[in-house]
Design a protein around this motif. Structure first.
Motif, mmCIF file in Angstrom:
data_model
loop_
_atom_site.group_PDB
_atom_site.id
_atom_site.type_symbol
_atom_site.label_atom_id
_atom_site.label_comp_id
_atom_site.label_asym_id
_atom_site.label_seq_id
_atom_site.Cartn_x
_atom_site.Cartn_y
_atom_site.Cartn_z
ATOM 1 N N GLN A 198 -10.912 1.257 14.269
ATOM 2 C CA GLN A 198 -11.107 1.995 13.020
ATOM 3 C C GLN A 198 -12.280 2.953 13.218
ATOM 4 O O GLN A 198 -13.423 2.536 13.318
ATOM 5 C CB GLN A 198 -11.393 1.027 11.861
ATOM 6 C CG GLN A 198 -10.280 0.046 11.558
ATOM 7 C CD GLN A 198 -9.066 0.722 10.955
ATOM 8 O OE1 GLN A 198 -9.158 1.775 10.338
ATOM 9 N NE2 GLN A 198 -7.897 0.108 11.149
ATOM 10 N N ASN B 134 -10.600 6.515 6.592
ATOM 11 C CA ASN B 134 -11.141 5.217 6.969
ATOM 12 C C ASN B 134 -11.343 4.344 5.732
ATOM 13 O O ASN B 134 -11.866 4.818 4.714
ATOM 14 C CB ASN B 134 -12.477 5.421 7.700
ATOM 15 C CG ASN B 134 -13.063 4.123 8.213
ATOM 16 O OD1 ASN B 134 -13.627 3.348 7.458
ATOM 17 N ND2 ASN B 134 -12.941 3.896 9.508
ATOM 18 N N PRO B 135 -10.941 3.070 5.766
ATOM 19 C CA PRO B 135 -11.099 2.215 4.582
ATOM 20 C C PRO B 135 -12.528 2.105 4.082
ATOM 21 O O PRO B 135 -12.765 2.070 2.868
ATOM 22 C CB PRO B 135 -10.567 0.861 5.071
ATOM 23 C CG PRO B 135 -9.615 1.194 6.165
ATOM 24 C CD PRO B 135 -10.202 2.387 6.843
ATOM 25 N N ASP C 33 -6.582 -3.439 7.645
ATOM 26 C CA ASP C 33 -7.387 -2.294 8.073
ATOM 27 C C ASP C 33 -8.779 -2.344 7.462
ATOM 28 O O ASP C 33 -9.772 -2.003 8.118
ATOM 29 C CB ASP C 33 -6.699 -0.986 7.673
ATOM 30 C CG ASP C 33 -5.422 -0.744 8.467
ATOM 31 O OD1 ASP C 33 -5.301 -1.313 9.572
ATOM 32 O OD2 ASP C 33 -4.555 0.005 7.980
ATOM 33 N N LEU C 34 -8.875 -2.776 6.200
ATOM 34 C CA LEU C 34 -10.178 -2.871 5.557
ATOM 35 C C LEU C 34 -11.052 -3.916 6.233
ATOM 36 O O LEU C 34 -12.242 -3.688 6.474
ATOM 37 C CB LEU C 34 -9.997 -3.211 4.075
ATOM 38 C CG LEU C 34 -11.283 -3.397 3.262
ATOM 39 C CD1 LEU C 34 -12.142 -2.138 3.304
ATOM 40 C CD2 LEU C 34 -10.954 -3.766 1.818
ATOM 41 N N LYS D 148 -13.377 5.266 2.126
ATOM 42 C CA LYS D 148 -12.793 5.250 0.780
ATOM 43 C C LYS D 148 -13.544 4.282 -0.131
ATOM 44 O O LYS D 148 -13.771 4.578 -1.316
ATOM 45 C CB LYS D 148 -11.309 4.880 0.865
ATOM 46 C CG LYS D 148 -10.449 5.969 1.494
ATOM 47 C CD LYS D 148 -8.969 5.669 1.363
ATOM 48 C CE LYS D 148 -8.533 4.574 2.292
ATOM 49 N NZ LYS D 148 -7.056 4.371 2.256
ATOM 50 N N THR E 1 -4.175 2.258 -1.627
ATOM 51 C CA THR E 1 -3.899 3.060 -0.435
ATOM 52 C C THR E 1 -4.479 2.455 0.832
ATOM 53 O O THR E 1 -4.466 3.110 1.877
ATOM 54 C CB THR E 1 -4.475 4.479 -0.620
ATOM 55 O OG1 THR E 1 -5.891 4.405 -0.837
ATOM 56 C CG2 THR E 1 -3.829 5.175 -1.799
ATOM 57 N N THR E 2 -4.998 1.233 0.755
ATOM 58 C CA THR E 2 -5.654 0.626 1.915
ATOM 59 C C THR E 2 -4.987 -0.690 2.266
ATOM 60 O O THR E 2 -4.849 -1.569 1.399
ATOM 61 C CB THR E 2 -7.151 0.389 1.625
ATOM 62 O OG1 THR E 2 -7.769 1.624 1.268
ATOM 63 C CG2 THR E 2 -7.841 -0.177 2.860
ATOM 64 N N VAL F 146 -8.430 2.939 -4.151
ATOM 65 C CA VAL F 146 -8.787 2.448 -2.817
ATOM 66 C C VAL F 146 -7.858 1.319 -2.393
ATOM 67 O O VAL F 146 -7.291 1.344 -1.288
ATOM 68 C CB VAL F 146 -10.259 1.976 -2.808
ATOM 69 C CG1 VAL F 146 -10.559 1.224 -1.509
ATOM 70 C CG2 VAL F 146 -11.191 3.150 -2.951
ATOM 71 N N THR G 168 0.827 -1.191 0.000
ATOM 72 C CA THR G 168 0.000 0.000 0.000
ATOM 73 C C THR G 168 0.866 1.248 0.000
ATOM 74 O O THR G 168 2.007 1.246 0.462
ATOM 75 C CB THR G 168 -0.913 0.031 1.239
ATOM 76 O OG1 THR G 168 -0.101 -0.010 2.427
ATOM 77 C CG2 THR G 168 -1.848 -1.162 1.229
#
Length: 261
Positions: A226, A13-14, A129-130, A17, A124-125, A121, A2
């Motif tokens: 998150q 926040n994932p 985290d997603l 996005k 960068t994620t 998305v 990422t």
């Protein structure tokens, strides 16, 4: 890998996005004209630095989309049934008209406009985290979210396993050479072996997840919180506003062609 973790939009926040990408992409599906997706692509490229993604990085990750868009244009130009509009080029069986070219560009640009937000998305994620955000902010099932994360993490192993299978067969003297039929058979058999290995690995992963209580139905704690804040909601609203602006430009120019109607 990422990128853009310190960028203003890259650290959002994932789920925010992902929602922003879905909203922006859904608006581009509503029209068939080339103007709205072209404006959308300009917007996407303009906000790229805010996600912390370099244009070179985007080109390296999105080159299959560019190749697919070119294929769409060539296919429509060569095989379209409707040849309405003024003739631009007529050479033998090749008959290019303004109507055909408009349709081809509209489809290709719409494909790029719909796909690029997804590229941003996932570039960068962090997948972990997603998955955490889906469980905490969307209340998705931990079994589903963590299972999807595990499957995503195993995707790179498929490439390595394909290389191992190919080298193992070559070491045993199984080589197709320059025979296209033999190459096709070798590809099919290798793909089947890869599929069997993936199913076995998936079964072992599912058993391991059940052994660790992912299907227990009990409340689970989270290690990394998150949070979905005001800035994250603003990102979703901003994506909807920009998508509306792209459609508005198309309507004002008189090129808007609704998908339905």
């Amino acid at each position: 890998m990422t990128v853009g973790g310190a960028a203003p939009l890259g650290r959002r926040n994932p789920v925010a996005k992902l929602c922003a990408a879905l909203v922006f992409s859904a608006a581009m599906v509503a029209t068939l004209d080339p103007v709205a997706p072209a404006v959308a692509i300009v917007i996407e490229l303009a906000v790229l630095p805010l996600f912390g993604v370099r244009y070179r990085t985007l080109a390296r990750r999105a080159w299959p989309l560019l190749a697919s868009a070119l294929g769409v244009v060539l296919t429509v130009v060569l095989f379209a049934a409707d040849r309405g509009g003024a003739t631009l080029l007529h050479a033998g069986p090749l008959h290019v008209t303004t109507g055909v070219l408009t349709t081809a560009l509209g489809l290709a640009l719409r494909m790029l406009a719909v796909a690029l937000p997804g590229v941003l998305v996932f570039a960068t994620t962090d997948p972990t985290d997603l998955a955490d955000a889906l469980v905490q902010n969307v209340k998705a099932s931990p079994r589903f979210a963590i299972g999807a994360l595990a499957a995503f993490r195993l995707v790179p192993l498929l490439t390595q396993e394909w290389q191992m299978l190919s080298m193992a067969r070559r070491a045993r003297g199984v080589d197709a050479g320059r025979n296209p039929v033999a190459r096709l058979r070798l590809f099919a058999s290798t793909a089947f072996a890869l599929l069997v290995g993936a199913i076995r690995r998936g079964s072992r992963l599912a058993t391991a997840m059940d052994a660790r209580g992912f299907d227990a139905g009990l409340p689970r704690t989270v290690a990394r919180r998150q949070r979905f804040g005001t800035a994250d909601a603003a990102l979703v609203v901003g994506a909807a506003a920009l998508a509306g602006a792209a459609l508005t430009v198309s309507i004002l120019l008189g090129t808007f062609r609704p998908l339905l109607g």
